[in-house]
Scaffold this motif. Structure first.
Motif, short mmCIF file in Angstrom:
data_model
loop_
_atom_site.label_atom_id
_atom_site.label_comp_id
_atom_site.label_asym_id
_atom_site.label_seq_id
_atom_site.Cartn_x
_atom_site.Cartn_y
_atom_site.Cartn_z
N SER A 115 0.99 -1.01 0.36
CA SER A 115 0.13 0.26 0.26
C SER A 115 0.58 1.46 -0.58
O SER A 115 0.20 2.18 -0.33
N ALA A 116 2.03 1.40 0.40
CA ALA A 116 2.76 2.19 0.72
C ALA A 116 4.22 1.86 0.64
O ALA A 116 4.64 1.06 1.34
N SER B 214 2.57 6.05 -2.29
CA SER B 214 1.70 5.21 -1.77
C SER B 214 0.41 5.07 -3.17
O SER B 214 0.16 5.57 -3.74
N LYS B 215 -0.55 4.38 -2.73
CA LYS B 215 -1.34 3.99 -3.45
C LYS B 215 -2.20 4.33 -3.35
O LYS B 215 -3.43 5.35 -5.05
N THR B 216 -3.13 5.57 -2.42
CA THR B 216 -3.71 6.46 -2.13
C THR B 216 -2.80 7.43 -2.73
O THR B 216 -4.02 7.69 -3.48
N GLU B 217 -1.89 8.02 -2.65
CA GLU B 217 -1.34 8.99 -3.24
C GLU B 217 -1.92 9.39 -5.04
O GLU B 217 -2.14 9.89 -5.90
N ALA C 120 -4.06 7.38 -6.15
CA ALA C 120 -5.14 7.29 -7.11
C ALA C 120 -5.33 8.93 -7.02
O ALA C 120 -5.93 8.95 -7.82
N ASN C 121 -5.34 9.77 -5.78
CA ASN C 121 -5.43 10.89 -6.17
C ASN C 121 -4.96 11.27 -7.24
O ASN C 121 -5.08 12.26 -7.46
N THR D 101 -7.00 10.71 -10.11
CA THR D 101 -7.75 11.65 -10.26
C THR D 101 -7.57 12.98 -10.79
O THR D 101 -8.63 13.42 -11.53
#
Lengths: 156, 146
Positions: B43-44, B68-71, B73-74, B77
């Motif tokens: 995940s990171a 990270s995956k969140t970064e 994904a952001n 987007t």
């Protein structure tokens, strides 16, 4: 762009240590070390001459060299297979490139390291090496797969 | 390792950071970190520089790379939003150019009509016709009666 094209065009991807690390990562489970038997020399035929295998089971303080690739054997100038690592001449790629094997046993992770030394002919050598942990049971490190390559530095 | 600086690649999974591998070269460490991140297994990931000060005997650490995956994904987007905004801008610009070209070709744009619709016009026409007929009848009535 295909992976193959990326690998060909990216100098970083051509590095021996990164190619061997990529192969090692693909051998086993994330949580377990791959075993020695998982290594197929035919798959890494271009890297195999630069590889060395150390047997560390019960020999952590002075591992036994169970395999030496032809490229490394040529650099060493002596046949080191079956010998202890401490018997490798100090001014050889095997000795320099595997000098930090103890850190791999402590940290239990792959380590790559580069440096320079003057070989027995008095020529300065730049090298980069990697040591990868292996285990028959996936947990306890009993073998180390090392690899190294080098180039001569001509000054003047 | 004998160097004073090393770079540890850490992976984050299951709520914990773990050392994945160690390098003496920042460029190689970051490259491998990006490769591991692209694999999508963790995940990171991060690369931590560990510097040993021989004088003080202290080790200082700092993160020199992080992903990270969140970064990711952001970032995806934001990139999609940026692309959409650009496409809208280009579409508007293309529409504006088309109108301009038509005007330049001798067909001036007519002002947009805002008057009554066809039904209202028909009714208005009917009222006028009826009023006209009424006037004729009225006039004839006045002349013939007198």
């Amino acid at each position: 762009m295909t992976d193959a094209m990326t690998e060909e065009s990216n100098p970083m991807e051509r590095r021996l240590v990164l190619r061997l690390l990529k192969y090692w990562r693909g051998l086993g489970d994330v949580e377990k070390f791959p075993s020695e038997s998982a290594i197929d020399a035919r798959v890494i035929a271009d890297m195999w001459p630069h590889c060395v295998m150390l047997d560390v089971a019960g020999k952590e303080t002075d591992p036994e060299i169970s395999y030496v690739g032809t490229a490394l054997a040529e650099c060493a100038g002596v046949d080191l297979a079956g010998q202890r690592l401490s018997q490798a001449p100090a001014d050889t790629l095997i000795s320099k490139g595997l000098s930090y094997y103890g850190q791999v046993l402590v940290k239990k992770v792959p380590i790559t390291f580069g440096g320079e030394f003057v070989d027995r002919r008095g020529i300065k050598i730049l090298y980069r090496s990697i040591i990868l942990p292996l285990s028959d049971n996936g947990m306890d490190i009993d073998r180390l797969l090392g690899a190294a390559n080098c180039r001569e530095v001509t000054e003047g | 390792m004998s160097g004073n600086v090393s770079f540890e690649l850490h992976t984050y999974t299951g709520g914990v950071w773990k050392i994945d591998s160690v390098y003496d070269d920042r460029q190689i460490a970051v490259y491998e970190a990006q490769r591991v991140h692209a694999g999508g297994r963790y995940s990171a990931i991060r690369v931590v520089e560990e510097r040993f000060d021989a004088d003080s005997g202290k080790i200082t650490s700092k993160t020199v790379f992080r992903a990270s995956k969140t970064e990711a994904a952001n970032a995806d987007t934001m990139e999609r939003q940026k692309t959409t905004r650009r496409e809208v801008r280009e579409a508007r610009r293309a529409a504006g150019n088309r109108e301009f070209k038509e005007s330049a070709a001798g067909r001036p744009r007519l002002p947009r009509k805002s008057g009554p619709g066809p039904v209202a016009l028909t009714l208005l026409f009917g009222v006028i016709v009826l009023a006209g007929i009424g006037m004729i009848i009225g006039i004839r009535y006045l002349f013939y009666e007198m």
